[in-house]
Design an enzyme around this catalytic site. Structure first.
Site, PDB file in Angstrom:
ATOM      1  N   LYS A   1       0.917  -0.994   0.043  1.00  9.47           N
ATOM      2  CA  LYS A   1      -0.073   0.214   0.196  1.00  9.47           C
ATOM      3  C   LYS A   1       0.928   1.048   0.088  1.00  9.47           C
ATOM      4  O   LYS A   1       1.834   1.463   0.597  1.00  9.47           O
ATOM      5  CB  LYS A   1      -1.313   0.360   1.119  1.00  9.47           C
ATOM      6  CG  LYS A   1      -2.385   0.804   1.120  1.00  9.47           C
ATOM      7  CD  LYS A   1      -2.941  -0.149   0.502  1.00  9.47           C
ATOM      8  CE  LYS A   1      -4.531   0.868  -0.221  1.00  9.47           C
ATOM      9  NZ  LYS A   1      -5.559  -0.372  -0.377  1.00  9.47           N
TER      10      LYS A   1
HETATM   11  P1  NAD Z   1     -14.126   7.906  -2.994  1.00 11.15           P
HETATM   12  O1  NAD Z   1     -12.879   8.436  -2.905  1.00 11.15           O
HETATM   13  O2  NAD Z   1     -14.475   6.817  -4.409  1.00 11.15           O
HETATM   14  O3  NAD Z   1     -15.569   7.611  -2.322  1.00 11.15           O
HETATM   15  C1  NAD Z   1     -15.164   7.481  -0.792  1.00 11.15           C
HETATM   16  C2  NAD Z   1     -16.908   7.489  -0.397  1.00 11.15           C
HETATM   17  O4  NAD Z   1     -16.248   8.126   1.291  1.00 11.15           O
HETATM   18  C3  NAD Z   1     -16.941   9.310  -0.627  1.00 11.15           C
HETATM   19  O5  NAD Z   1     -17.748   9.250  -0.950  1.00 11.15           O
HETATM   20  C4  NAD Z   1     -16.665  10.522   0.660  1.00 11.15           C
HETATM   21  O6  NAD Z   1     -17.313  11.209   0.729  1.00 11.15           O
HETATM   22  C5  NAD Z   1     -17.397   9.403   1.548  1.00 11.15           C
HETATM   23  N1  NAD Z   1     -16.273   9.322   2.872  1.00 11.15           N
HETATM   24  C6  NAD Z   1     -14.861  10.391   3.322  1.00 11.15           C
HETATM   25  N2  NAD Z   1     -15.228   9.899   4.770  1.00 11.15           N
HETATM   26  C7  NAD Z   1     -16.482   9.885   5.048  1.00 11.15           C
HETATM   27  C8  NAD Z   1     -17.007  10.082   6.039  1.00 11.15           C
HETATM   28  N3  NAD Z   1     -16.322  10.012   7.604  1.00 11.15           N
HETATM   29  N4  NAD Z   1     -18.492   9.546   6.253  1.00 11.15           N
HETATM   30  C9  NAD Z   1     -18.977   8.892   5.579  1.00 11.15           C
HETATM   31  N5  NAD Z   1     -18.652   9.003   4.355  1.00 11.15           N
HETATM   32  C10 NAD Z   1     -16.906   9.395   4.197  1.00 11.15           C
HETATM   33  O7  NAD Z   1     -13.464   5.830  -2.529  1.00 11.15           O
HETATM   34  P2  NAD Z   1     -13.332   4.677  -3.301  1.00 11.15           P
HETATM   35  O8  NAD Z   1     -12.564   4.129  -3.751  1.00 11.15           O
HETATM   36  O9  NAD Z   1     -14.601   4.507  -2.591  1.00 11.15           O
HETATM   37  O10 NAD Z   1     -13.089   3.540  -1.311  1.00 11.15           O
HETATM   38  C11 NAD Z   1     -14.087   3.283  -0.101  1.00 11.15           C
HETATM   39  C12 NAD Z   1     -13.188   2.368   0.497  1.00 11.15           C
HETATM   40  O11 NAD Z   1     -13.147   1.754  -0.110  1.00 11.15           O
HETATM   41  C13 NAD Z   1     -11.654   2.718   0.782  1.00 11.15           C
HETATM   42  O12 NAD Z   1     -12.148   1.955   2.463  1.00 11.15           O
HETATM   43  C14 NAD Z   1     -11.335   1.758   0.291  1.00 11.15           C
HETATM   44  O13 NAD Z   1      -9.298   1.598   0.267  1.00 11.15           O
HETATM   45  C15 NAD Z   1     -11.975   0.693  -0.216  1.00 11.15           C
HETATM   46  N6  NAD Z   1     -11.680   0.226  -1.268  1.00 11.15           N
HETATM   47  C16 NAD Z   1     -11.601   0.299  -3.012  1.00 11.15           C
HETATM   48  C17 NAD Z   1     -11.292  -0.021  -4.122  1.00 11.15           C
HETATM   49  C18 NAD Z   1     -11.736   0.463  -4.907  1.00 11.15           C
HETATM   50  O14 NAD Z   1     -11.393  -0.219  -5.526  1.00 11.15           O
HETATM   51  N7  NAD Z   1     -11.599   1.874  -5.683  1.00 11.15           N
HETATM   52  C19 NAD Z   1     -11.064  -1.507  -3.539  1.00 11.15           C
HETATM   53  C20 NAD Z   1     -11.322  -2.185  -2.386  1.00 11.15           C
HETATM   54  C21 NAD Z   1     -11.391  -1.879  -0.866  1.00 11.15           C
END
Ligand code: NAD
Length: 429
Positions: free
Chosen positions: A119
């Site tokens: 990471k």
């Molecule tokens: P992103 O930046 O596209 O979206 C994050 C969302 O969460 C946004 O809508 C943001 O406003 C919201 N957010 C942030 N803090 C918040 C809070 N305290 N309360 C409510 N909403 C909040 O990110 P993403 O890619 O969707 O990733 C989200 C999670 O999923 C992370 O933990 C990431 O590590 C995990 N993840 C993502 C992927 C991927 O393919 N994108 C894969 C595996 C895991």
């Protein structure tokens, strides 16, 4: 031989509930103990292989010179090249990146793809930065961690606040140094640069597949099932859309600015358009605002935390009313909350399984780049479904036969697979 004497975290008791590394390690410790893991292997798997901290000097648009801090951590590369996203956020810490790297090791092992865990992160606030500043940070960070990177050694991907454009800059920077185009150096690229069809939706789609498996296992009909989604970004937005398309009722969603509710179900396609326009879920026509900290406590069958770490803690776990929690985010539940959710009979699909759709299609992207032959979206989705469903069933089987919850079962499947490879390879000295 038991490893319990080696552990510096008592089983089930986390030293600091909000430290994601300790949360992750207390789960690893439990799995290691149940697997009767060799103490030497336990020591190897407990520590990250490599931790790099870099300084990233960048001339800002206002002429000032700022120095950002970046991290890249390899947790374990026994099963293949280190794989893991890069996160841009003011909250990034080395402890968080270490936890996320280890989660990647376990995640790749749960879905049985040939990658290790890594990471990266940069401490910066992309919301306040211009595109030019973001590009400079990305390129200098890439050049600072260049010695770790390579299609056979370390393959980054997007995470919070990094996207296809950031991946394109990383690919270009690496390629300029290599003096040739190296598309397999990152995944989550734009499709026109060698990205895979279906990658953007893969994590949310993976959530859909495992939620369907959990509903079937618990005998809950999918039609009309009430869903609540925290975080409406790449993972949460896509998961909400696919679940709604399947006839479920998404009654509440939130983002970092606020939360909205409609007992009849929100119109997710229109909400996605609203968010594309306004960058927030608030003020959506046909919804009422609710307090952000109420979202997780909303009555529903399926709760999808898809935002950030440490959302379900010992403070609120007892008030959660969902039947199923599908962890779209990494580490949304603290180790102390696990036991409380168990007592309430809530079925948890743990992060390292629930959100593994993203890294699975990243693996497909890497394979396509290396074979120079690109798959149809239908082929990507079909293969993703097979891996997610089989992985869910592997974990459920372990959970039922070993009489442990899904979290412990996930770690047992993953740790066993990584340990098996270590035993086969032996120790080079
Ligand atoms: P992103 O930046 O596209 O979206 C994050 C969302 O969460 C946004 O809508 C943001 O406003 C919201 N957010 C942030 N803090 C918040 C809070 N305290 N309360 C409510 N909403 C909040 O990110 P993403 O890619 O969707 O990733 C989200 C999670 O999923 C992370 O933990 C990431 O590590 C995990 N993840 C993502 C992927 C991927 O393919 N994108 C894969 C595996 C895991």
């Amino acid at each position: 031989m038991s490893v319990s004497g080696v552990a510096n975290v008592d089983r089930g008791i986390v030293l600091d509930e909000h430290n994601p590394y300790e949360s992750m390690m207390s789960r690893f410790d439990r799995a290691a103990e149940l697997l009767d893991l060799d103490p030497g292997l336990y020591k190897i798997l407990r520590a990250p292989d490599k931790q790099l901290i870099v300084s990233i000097p960048v001339r800002l648009d206002n002429g000032e010179l700022e120095v950002f801090t970046g991290y890249r951590v390899h947790h374990n590369i026994a099963r293949g090249p280190a794989k893991g996203g890069i996160r841009f956020s003011p909250q990034v810490t080395l402890e968080e990146v270490k936890a996320l790297a280890a989660w990647m090791t376990w995640k790749c092992a749960v879905v049985n793809i040939p990658f290790g865990g890594a990471k990266g992160g940069v401490v910066c606030d992309p919301i306040t930065m211009s595109m030019r500043e973001l590009e400079l940070v990305t390129r200098r960070y890439t050049s600072e961690i260049m010695d770790l990177l390579g299609p056979e050694t370390d393959v980054p991907a997007p995470d919070i606040n990094t996207n296809e454009q950031v991946m394109a800059w990383i690919m270009d920077t690496y390629s300029m140094h290599a003096r040739r185009t190296v598309s397999s150096i990152v995944t989550g690229k734009p499709v026109s640069l060698g990205g895979s069809l279906g990658r953007r939706e893969a994590t949310g789609r993976g959530c859909l597949f495992v939620i369907n498996e959990a509903l079937a296992h618990l005998g809950i009909p999918a039609a009309g099932t009430r869903v609540v989604v925290q975080g409406f970004g790449n993972v949460g937005g896509v998961a909400a859309q696919l679940l709604a398309q399947q006839g479920m009722r998404v009654v509440a969603v939130s983002d970092m600015y606020g939360a909205i509710y409609n007992s009849q179900g929100l119109d997710i396609d229109r909400l996605l358009q609203h968010v594309a326009r306004t960058r927030a879920v608030g003020d959506f026509e046909g919804s009422e605002p609710i307090a952000s900290d109420e979202i997780l406590l909303t009555d529903c069958e399926v709760l999808v935390p898809a935002a950030v770490e440490n959302q379900i803690t010992s403070a609120n776990a007892g008030s959660i009313r969902a039947r199923i929690i599908c962890e779209g985010a990494n580490g949304p539940t603290t180790a102390s909350a696990d036991e409380i959710l168990d007592r309430q009979g809530i079925f948890v699909i743990p992060d390292i399984l629930a959100n593994a759709g993203g890294v699975t299609v990243s693996y497909f992207e890497w394979v396509q780049n290396r074979e120079g032959y690109y798959w149809s979206e239908e082929r990507v989705n079909r293969r993703l479904k097979k891996i997610m469903v089989n992985s869910f069933r592997d974990v459920l089987r372990t959970s039922l036969t070993r009489e442990v919850n899904m979290r412990t079962a996930c770690y047992m499947v993953a740790v066993d697979r990584v340990a098996f490879i270590h035993r086969l390879r032996g120790i080079y000295a």
